[in-house]
Write a protein that holds these residues in place. Structure first.
Motif, mmCIF file in Angstrom:
data_model
loop_
_atom_site.group_PDB
_atom_site.id
_atom_site.type_symbol
_atom_site.label_atom_id
_atom_site.label_comp_id
_atom_site.label_asym_id
_atom_site.label_seq_id
_atom_site.Cartn_x
_atom_site.Cartn_y
_atom_site.Cartn_z
ATOM 1 N N LEU A 193 29.074 62.219 28.286
ATOM 2 C CA LEU A 193 30.411 61.798 28.669
ATOM 3 C C LEU A 193 30.712 62.144 30.120
ATOM 4 O O LEU A 193 30.150 63.100 30.666
ATOM 5 C CB LEU A 193 31.458 62.474 27.768
ATOM 6 N N THR A 194 31.621 61.370 30.718
ATOM 7 C CA THR A 194 32.112 61.716 32.040
ATOM 8 C C THR A 194 33.105 62.880 31.897
ATOM 9 O O THR A 194 33.542 63.216 30.794
ATOM 10 C CB THR A 194 32.830 60.528 32.702
ATOM 11 N N VAL A 195 33.462 63.485 33.015
ATOM 12 C CA VAL A 195 34.405 64.605 32.984
ATOM 13 C C VAL A 195 35.733 64.166 32.364
ATOM 14 O O VAL A 195 36.313 64.880 31.539
ATOM 15 C CB VAL A 195 34.632 65.149 34.411
ATOM 16 N N ARG A 196 36.205 62.982 32.738
ATOM 17 C CA ARG A 196 37.478 62.481 32.195
ATOM 18 C C ARG A 196 37.367 62.255 30.693
ATOM 19 O O ARG A 196 38.265 62.628 29.930
ATOM 20 C CB ARG A 196 37.871 61.182 32.901
ATOM 21 N N GLN A 197 36.281 61.639 30.255
ATOM 22 C CA GLN A 197 36.115 61.368 28.834
ATOM 23 C C GLN A 197 36.057 62.657 28.028
ATOM 24 O O GLN A 197 36.678 62.768 26.969
ATOM 25 C CB GLN A 197 34.844 60.547 28.612
ATOM 26 N N GLU A 198 35.320 63.641 28.529
ATOM 27 C CA GLU A 198 35.218 64.908 27.809
ATOM 28 C C GLU A 198 36.574 65.602 27.730
ATOM 29 O O GLU A 198 36.965 66.119 26.675
ATOM 30 C CB GLU A 198 34.207 65.829 28.478
ATOM 31 N N ASP A 199 37.299 65.589 28.827
ATOM 32 C CA ASP A 199 38.614 66.238 28.873
ATOM 33 C C ASP A 199 39.571 65.615 27.866
ATOM 34 O O ASP A 199 40.308 66.329 27.165
ATOM 35 C CB ASP A 199 39.181 66.133 30.287
ATOM 36 N N GLN A 200 39.567 64.293 27.763
ATOM 37 C CA GLN A 200 40.435 63.593 26.813
ATOM 38 C C GLN A 200 39.961 63.788 25.380
ATOM 39 O O GLN A 200 40.760 63.990 24.463
ATOM 40 C CB GLN A 200 40.490 62.105 27.154
ATOM 41 N N MET A 201 38.652 63.735 25.186
ATOM 42 C CA MET A 201 38.090 63.797 23.846
ATOM 43 C C MET A 201 38.356 65.128 23.160
ATOM 44 O O MET A 201 38.638 65.175 21.955
ATOM 45 C CB MET A 201 36.578 63.541 23.923
ATOM 46 N N MET A 202 38.322 66.231 23.902
ATOM 47 C CA MET A 202 38.348 67.553 23.283
ATOM 48 C C MET A 202 39.668 67.897 22.602
ATOM 49 O O MET A 202 39.747 68.883 21.871
ATOM 50 C CB MET A 202 38.006 68.627 24.326
ATOM 51 N N THR A 203 40.720 67.119 22.839
ATOM 52 C CA THR A 203 42.012 67.422 22.208
ATOM 53 C C THR A 203 42.525 66.282 21.324
ATOM 54 O O THR A 203 43.597 66.417 20.726
ATOM 55 C CB THR A 203 43.076 67.714 23.286
ATOM 56 N N GLN A 204 41.782 65.194 21.233
ATOM 57 C CA GLN A 204 42.254 64.027 20.485
ATOM 58 C C GLN A 204 41.345 63.775 19.273
ATOM 59 O O GLN A 204 40.170 63.412 19.437
ATOM 60 C CB GLN A 204 42.308 62.801 21.387
ATOM 61 N N PRO A 205 41.848 63.974 18.061
ATOM 62 C CA PRO A 205 41.015 63.927 16.856
ATOM 63 C C PRO A 205 40.222 62.642 16.683
ATOM 64 O O PRO A 205 39.051 62.685 16.278
ATOM 65 C CB PRO A 205 42.032 64.098 15.721
ATOM 66 N N ASP A 206 40.838 61.490 16.959
ATOM 67 C CA ASP A 206 40.101 60.243 16.742
ATOM 68 C C ASP A 206 38.928 60.112 17.711
ATOM 69 O O ASP A 206 37.870 59.590 17.361
ATOM 70 C CB ASP A 206 41.030 59.031 16.835
ATOM 71 N N MET A 207 39.078 60.628 18.928
ATOM 72 C CA MET A 207 37.990 60.579 19.890
ATOM 73 C C MET A 207 36.900 61.583 19.547
ATOM 74 O O MET A 207 35.710 61.324 19.771
ATOM 75 C CB MET A 207 38.523 60.823 21.303
ATOM 76 N N ILE A 208 37.286 62.717 18.983
ATOM 77 C CA ILE A 208 36.295 63.694 18.509
ATOM 78 C C ILE A 208 35.442 63.064 17.419
ATOM 79 O O ILE A 208 34.214 63.196 17.398
ATOM 80 C CB ILE A 208 37.009 64.960 17.989
ATOM 81 N N LEU A 209 36.095 62.362 16.511
ATOM 82 C CA LEU A 209 35.383 61.687 15.427
ATOM 83 C C LEU A 209 34.467 60.599 15.973
ATOM 84 O O LEU A 209 33.313 60.463 15.532
ATOM 85 C CB LEU A 209 36.402 61.090 14.460
ATOM 86 N N GLN A 210 34.948 59.845 16.941
ATOM 87 C CA GLN A 210 34.123 58.796 17.537
ATOM 88 C C GLN A 210 32.903 59.379 18.249
ATOM 89 O O GLN A 210 31.807 58.827 18.170
ATOM 90 C CB GLN A 210 34.956 57.969 18.524
ATOM 91 N N PHE A 211 33.112 60.493 18.952
ATOM 92 C CA PHE A 211 31.987 61.111 19.656
ATOM 93 C C PHE A 211 30.933 61.605 18.666
ATOM 94 O O PHE A 211 29.720 61.497 18.918
ATOM 95 C CB PHE A 211 32.471 62.264 20.533
#
Length: 460
Positions: free
Chosen positions: A374-392
């Motif tokens: 992931l890019t820095v922006r993607q990782e930053d957003q993903m780490m606090t958003q449940p649906d993105m955590i699941l997608q990752f």
């Protein structure tokens, strides 16, 4: 009585009114779209947000929307810039607004880690502009096709734009009616601390009372500014408040062009005389001549599908921000029903997520370095958003399924690997707490709109 009120609303919404406000809004809106499109290209964001990433976090139901390969991703942005210029000039207006709406919405749907409220706002407004006749005066179309010229239009063509702006402001205000915002001045108290080194005002911004003032004033502003803009006597003072509020916001917080979009968009609330004077000034400046006498086109009675379409659109704009009420738990923690709800600058979340890929047969576990994928922006957003955590997690499963790992003793091929994550999150300055427990195999959890009961309970 209800019938009389209904008839009055219909009469007011579908009566004829001067077209000048709609023409001026087209010019202003087109100019903003042109500036934003060129800015996105010049800032290098096409490269960093749509070319460099290996993976993208698509929206539920729109995972099929994929980016173009490599530098081809510049194409939709160039097209948007051209379409925006055409919108501003009123050239092939209907086609231009449709093209801009499609291209902009396509880009917006590619990756939810880039979600911003003003992107959603622009997508909605470009959709509405596609439906209204904002090209029937002071446009190249009106020069090429004189028969479309008119001095008047239906009130709903302007009213629907005002409605959309009102939705943004009022729901943003309602969203601020929460304990953190009112009684803790969070997240503003946290964010203002970052400006301690500003000359003259740095010390003032560190004061607790300043954070509370900003919080309470911001809530009152959002809730009532539309009503003050609608009332002629208070409109000039209200617009000064719009300018001051959004410029201060722009100076203190990194929220892009959103403040400027709102400053210029709210001019739609000014009266016909104001817009007519501006339009006449532009016509004089550009030596606009109308060789043929203009005829006042009578506005036909709206078709039933127009009435029902307006009702449906309005209902969606009201219900979507309220969908969070269908979910249990804390909205800012679970973020169920958070997007597309005009919740602007309401929370500060920091997260730390460690992912593990496990071979079910051997039990061998591999700890993941998120930045490898992931890019820095993607990782930053993903780490606090449940649906993105699941997608990752599902991205990792796909990446590792079938891969072979060898050492000096043996070789292991992963088949249907499990993916676990241990995630800690801090909300609005609170100590970090467990967000997702490592016990869950995230690949077995459904990705849908149902409540996510695998998120740990928020401890306030």
């Amino acid at each position: 009585m209800i019938k009389n009120i209904s008839l009055s609303v219909k009469a007011g919404f579908f009566k004829q009114t001067a077209i000048a406000p709609l023409i001026m809004f087209r010019i202003i809106f087109g100019a903003m779209l042109l500036f934003s499109s060129l800015r996105f290209i010049m800032k290098g964001w096409v490269e960093t947000q749509y070319i460099e990433p290996q993976f993208f976090f698509g929206y539920l139901g729109f995972e099929w929307v994929k980016p173009l390969q490599g530098n081809l991703m510049y194409i939709p942005f160039v097209i948007m810039a051209i379409a925006a210029l055409f919108i501003m000039l009123g050239l092939f207006y209907r086609v231009s607004t449709f093209i801009f709406f499609v291209c902009f919405t396509y880009v917006e749907l590619l990756d939810k880690s880039n979600y911003l409220n003003h992107y959603y706002f622009i997508s909605l407004m470009s959709f509405l502009m596609m439906l209204v006749p904002a090209h029937r005066d002071f446009s190249i179309d009106a020069k090429l096709f004189p028969k479309i010229r008119t001095k008047e239009t239906a009130s709903w063509h302007i009213g629907i734009l005002k409605f959309q702006l009102a939705v943004v402001y009022i729901f943003a205000g309602l969203a601020k009616l929460n304990a953190d915002w009112f009684f803790e001045a969070q997240p503003l108290r946290t964010w203002l601390q970052a400006h301690h080194n500003l000359p003259l005002v740095g010390g003032l911004l560190q004061e607790e009372i300043t954070a509370y003032f900003f919080s309470w004033f911001g809530c009152i502003y959002d809730l009532f500014i539309v009503f003050f803009l609608m009332y002629k006597r208070t409109r000039p003072f209200a617009y000064v408040a719009v300018i001051v509020f959004h410029i201060v916001t722009w100076l203190l917080f990194p929220i892009g062009v959103f403040p400027w979009v709102m400053i210029f968009s709210t001019t739609i609330f000014f009266g016909v005389k104001f817009h007519q004077q501006l339009l006449n000034g532009l016509k004089k400046l550009f030596k606009w001549t109308e060789k043929l006498p203009e005829t006042i086109k009578s506005i036909p009675s709206p078709k039933p599908f127009v009435k029902y379409g307006i009702i449906l659109f309005s209902a969606i704009q009201i219900l979507v921000p309220m969908r969070f009420l269908a979910y249990p738990g804390d909205l800012f923690w679970n973020e169920e029903g958070f997007r597309f709800s005009w919740r602007v600058m309401l929370m500060h979340k920091e997260g730390h997520a460690t992912f593990y890929v496990t071979d079910k047969a051997s039990g061998r576990t591999i700890e993941i370095n998120n930045t490898d994928y992931l890019t820095v922006r993607q990782e930053d957003q993903m780490m606090t958003q449940p649906d993105m955590i699941l997608q990752f997690a599902k991205i990792l499963k796909k990446e590792f399924d079938g891969k072979t790992f060898s050492n000096s003793e043996q070789s292991i091929t992963l088949r249907d690997p499990a993916v676990h994550a241990e995630v800690f999150v801090s909300l609005n300055g609170r100590p970090s707490q467990l967000f997702i427990d490592k016990k869950h195999d995230l690949t077995e959890l459904p990705y849908n709109l149902k409540h996510r009961n695998w998120i740990e309970t928020f401890e306030k």
